[in-house]
Scaffold this active site. Structure first.
Site, mmCIF file in Angstrom:
data_model
loop_
_atom_site.group_PDB
_atom_site.id
_atom_site.type_symbol
_atom_site.label_atom_id
_atom_site.label_comp_id
_atom_site.label_asym_id
_atom_site.label_seq_id
_atom_site.Cartn_x
_atom_site.Cartn_y
_atom_site.Cartn_z
ATOM 1 N N SER A 30 0.834 -1.215 0.000
ATOM 2 C CA SER A 30 0.000 0.000 0.000
ATOM 3 C C SER A 30 0.865 1.261 0.000
ATOM 4 C CB SER A 30 -0.886 0.026 1.248
ATOM 5 O OG SER A 30 -1.847 -0.993 1.179
ATOM 6 N N ARG A 34 1.712 4.264 -3.020
ATOM 7 C CA ARG A 34 1.534 5.687 -2.710
ATOM 8 C C ARG A 34 2.835 6.461 -2.842
ATOM 9 N NH1 ARG A 34 -2.343 2.611 -0.415
ATOM 10 N NH2 ARG A 34 -4.352 3.520 0.180
ATOM 11 N N ARG A 129 -13.275 -6.761 -11.531
ATOM 12 C CA ARG A 129 -13.522 -6.095 -10.229
ATOM 13 C C ARG A 129 -14.302 -4.784 -10.406
ATOM 14 N NH1 ARG A 129 -7.912 -6.339 -7.062
ATOM 15 N NH2 ARG A 129 -9.234 -5.611 -5.345
ATOM 16 N N SER A 174 -13.512 0.931 2.637
ATOM 17 C CA SER A 174 -12.515 0.815 1.576
ATOM 18 C C SER A 174 -11.525 1.965 1.592
ATOM 19 C CB SER A 174 -13.192 0.759 0.203
ATOM 20 O OG SER A 174 -12.202 0.885 -0.811
ATOM 21 N N GLN A 176 -9.223 2.195 -0.550
ATOM 22 C CA GLN A 176 -8.990 2.573 -1.958
ATOM 23 C C GLN A 176 -9.973 3.650 -2.388
ATOM 24 O OE1 GLN A 176 -8.897 -0.985 -4.370
ATOM 25 N NE2 GLN A 176 -7.172 -1.843 -3.236
ATOM 26 N N ASP A 328 -6.936 -8.280 4.134
ATOM 27 C CA ASP A 328 -6.211 -9.157 3.208
ATOM 28 C C ASP A 328 -5.688 -10.428 3.890
ATOM 29 O OD1 ASP A 328 -6.687 -7.301 1.232
ATOM 30 O OD2 ASP A 328 -4.725 -6.341 1.418
ATOM 31 N N LYS A 355 -12.214 -9.006 -4.251
ATOM 32 C CA LYS A 355 -10.752 -8.865 -4.315
ATOM 33 C C LYS A 355 -10.252 -9.500 -5.620
ATOM 34 C CE LYS A 355 -10.482 -6.764 -0.354
ATOM 35 N NZ LYS A 355 -10.176 -5.323 -0.327
HETATM 36 O O1 LIG Z 1 -5.634 1.147 -0.002
HETATM 37 C C1 LIG Z 1 -4.935 0.118 -0.124
HETATM 38 O O2 LIG Z 1 -3.712 0.168 -0.317
HETATM 39 C C2 LIG Z 1 -5.599 -1.199 -0.002
HETATM 40 C C3 LIG Z 1 -6.874 -1.271 0.495
HETATM 41 C C4 LIG Z 1 -7.631 -2.529 0.623
HETATM 42 O O3 LIG Z 1 -8.590 -2.584 -0.414
HETATM 43 P P1 LIG Z 1 -10.065 -1.935 -0.275
HETATM 44 O O4 LIG Z 1 -9.952 -0.486 -0.206
HETATM 45 O O5 LIG Z 1 -10.778 -2.384 -1.525
HETATM 46 O O6 LIG Z 1 -10.636 -2.551 0.971
HETATM 47 C C5 LIG Z 1 -6.727 -3.760 0.536
HETATM 48 O O7 LIG Z 1 -7.507 -4.912 0.355
HETATM 49 C C6 LIG Z 1 -5.713 -3.639 -0.578
HETATM 50 O O8 LIG Z 1 -4.851 -4.744 -0.598
HETATM 51 C C7 LIG Z 1 -4.852 -2.398 -0.397
HETATM 52 C C1 LIG Z 2 -6.690 -6.811 -2.398
HETATM 53 C C2 LIG Z 2 -5.384 -6.709 -2.667
HETATM 54 O O1 LIG Z 2 -4.808 -5.830 -3.544
HETATM 55 P P1 LIG Z 2 -5.424 -4.914 -4.690
HETATM 56 O O2 LIG Z 2 -6.823 -4.517 -4.284
HETATM 57 O O3 LIG Z 2 -4.491 -3.763 -4.775
HETATM 58 O O4 LIG Z 2 -5.407 -5.713 -5.959
HETATM 59 C C3 LIG Z 2 -4.412 -7.567 -1.953
HETATM 60 O O5 LIG Z 2 -3.212 -7.346 -2.135
HETATM 61 O O6 LIG Z 2 -4.796 -8.490 -1.205
#
Ligand SMILES: O=C(O)C1=C[C@@H](OP(=O)(O)O)[C@@H](O)[C@H](O)C1
Ligand SMILES: C=C(OP(=O)(O)O)C(=O)O
Length: 454
Positions: A30, A34, A129, A174, A176, A328, A355
């Protein structure tokens, strides 16, 4: 890469001796994404050390290069010369994010409000996705979207002449989506506000502040967080940015040592940010012998070394509100639960269905193939363990282009009565390219299989 995307890389894991030794986990995925995104956006230079050189992160680096950033490896560091906030260039080819949801969604937020077109593509997993969760707030800001039905990749975003700042309540837990809206806000006049009902990983808000953005965070008595970012400000490169080790990668080493009899390992340099430590808390409740050593600060974050010994685990109920801090890690928790006394109940897992694979279904199928008794609910999983591992193993697991499914079931094979095969380990390179070498360095019995044998 030894194994191209076209060819599968089947592997198997078998029970051997105890796992022993010390290993340092690679950089957090993550934070590495960034570092490329914010370094590439900021004015001036950022030197990044400890970056995760996984396929997902490298795809984000290529996208930032395609929009004007200069990104080069120098020794063990990466030098990022950014364009300056508001100054990304129109990419002249589609941006390919491969398997990476984080890269695709955060970059969509970053570039969405720009008055030019950017096309996003990815592999078969990423193309399944949902992207509507990011596109909906972007549309509210005035961004036009051309996408397949259901808002999936491939898609193109095109910003208005001036994007509108919004206040957005993120409808699911989330990081993200939170991050995408905040990044879009960087290129809109005025203040963009994101409200999150449950706290998710806070790397975006912390790092944006470090890169000089004006960010304010308030948390009310109920834990609801309001994050405000001022648009069109100046971001400046960070002279020395250090990426701490990835707790989501450490999880595989930790669970392997807990379940493989006689094991005693130290996993070094693990990020201990509380938005990421839900698995450790759960394992401790299960009776895991994990000592947290040498707590220190690295790059503004808490990190520590974890001394892990084989443990007699017992089943627990994991509260649903803990899900964001270990989202995760559920696949590998299901592996720990398979060797625990009694039942482990995991709830609040709806996000696992979107995911890299439908992880709830993929884990349940893997448990079924390997004789572990379990019940899959709409958003829950109940696993009944066998501490002696008797009757576990002997199956082949379909990984569905999901690195965490591959790594989890290889870990399971290290303690199961019979070996476990996974149909494809290729995707492990997206998040943890050193997985096989670190595990075999601990003494794990992992081996490639002939493609037709899996
Ligand atoms: O912001 C991030 O770096 C992440 C957020 C998570 O996803 P979600 O935002 O979909 O929960 C996680 O599952 C992913 O591996 C990394
Ligand atoms: C959900 C994951 O990553 P991403 O959403 O960035 O594909 C992960 O690494 O488990």
């Amino acid at each position: 890469m030894a194994h191209g995307n076209a060819g599968l890389r089947p592997m198997r894991a078998a029970k051997g001796g105890a796992l022993t030794g010390r290993a340092r986990v690679p950089g957090d995925k993550s934070i590495s994404h960034r570092a490329f995104l914010f370094g590439g956006l900021a004015s001036g230079r950022t030197r990044v050390s400890g970056l995760l050189e996984g396929e997902d992160v490298l795809a984000t680096g290529r996208a930032m290069r395609a929009m004007g950033a200069r990104i080069e490896r120098e020794g063990t560091s990466w030098i990022v010369d950014g364009v300056g906030n508001g100054c990304l260039l129109e990419p002249d080819a589609p941006l390919d994010f491969g398997n990476a949801g984080t890269g695709a969604r955060l970059t969509m937020g970053l570039v969405g409000p720009y008055d030019f077109g950017a096309t996003f593509v990815g592999d078969a997993s990423l193309s399944r996705r949902p992207m509507g969760r990011v596109l909906d707030p972007l549309r509210q800001m005035g961004v036009q979207v051309a996408a397949r039905t259901g808002d999936r990749l491939p898609l193109t975003v095109r910003g208005p002449r001036v994007a509108a700042p919004i206040e957005y309540r993120v409808p699911m837990a989330s990081a993200q989506v939170k991050s995408a809206v905040l990044l879009a806000g960087l290129n809109a006049p005025g203040v963009t506000t994101v409200v999150e009902a449950v706290m998710t990983r806070d790397h975006t808000e912390k790092m944006l502040e470090g890169f000089g953005a004006t960010v304010a965070v308030e948390t009310d008595a109920a834990g609801v967080r309001t994050i405000r970012v001022e648009g069109q400000g100046t971001l400046r490169g960070v002279a020395d940015f250090t990426v701490p080790g990835d707790p989501s990668s450490a999880a595989f080493l930790v669970v392997a040592a807990l379940v493989a009899p006689g094991s005693d390992v130290v996993v070094e340099n693990v990020l201990m940010n509380p938005t990421r430590t839900g698995l450790l808390r759960t394992l401790e409740e299960m009776g895991a012998r994990i000592e947290i050593l040498n707590r220190r600060l690295s790059g503004g974050e808490d990190v520590a070394d974890l001394h892990v010994r084989h443990s007699e685990l017992r089943g627990v109920a994991v509260p649903p509100e803990r899900a964001p801090s270990m989202i995760d890690e559920y696949p590998v928790l299901a592996v720990a639960a398979s060797f625990a006394e009694g039942r482990t109940l995991m709830q609040g897992l709806e996000e696992l269905r979107v995911k890299e694979s439908d992880r709830l279904a993929a884990v349940a199928a893997g448990l079924l193939a390997n004789g572990v008794s379990h019940e899959e609910g709409q958003d829950s999983l109940l696993v009944t363990g066998r501490p002696d591992g008797k009757g576990i193993g002997g199956g082949t697991v379909a990984t569905h282009l999901d690195h965490r499914i591959a790594m989890s079931f290889l870990v399971m094979g290290l303690a199961a009565e019979k070996p476990i095969a996974v149909d494809d380990a290729t995707m492990i390179a997206t998040s943890f390219p050193e997985f096989v070498s670190l595990m075999t360095g601990f003494g794990a019995d992992l081996a490639d299989l002939e493609p037709e044998a899996a």
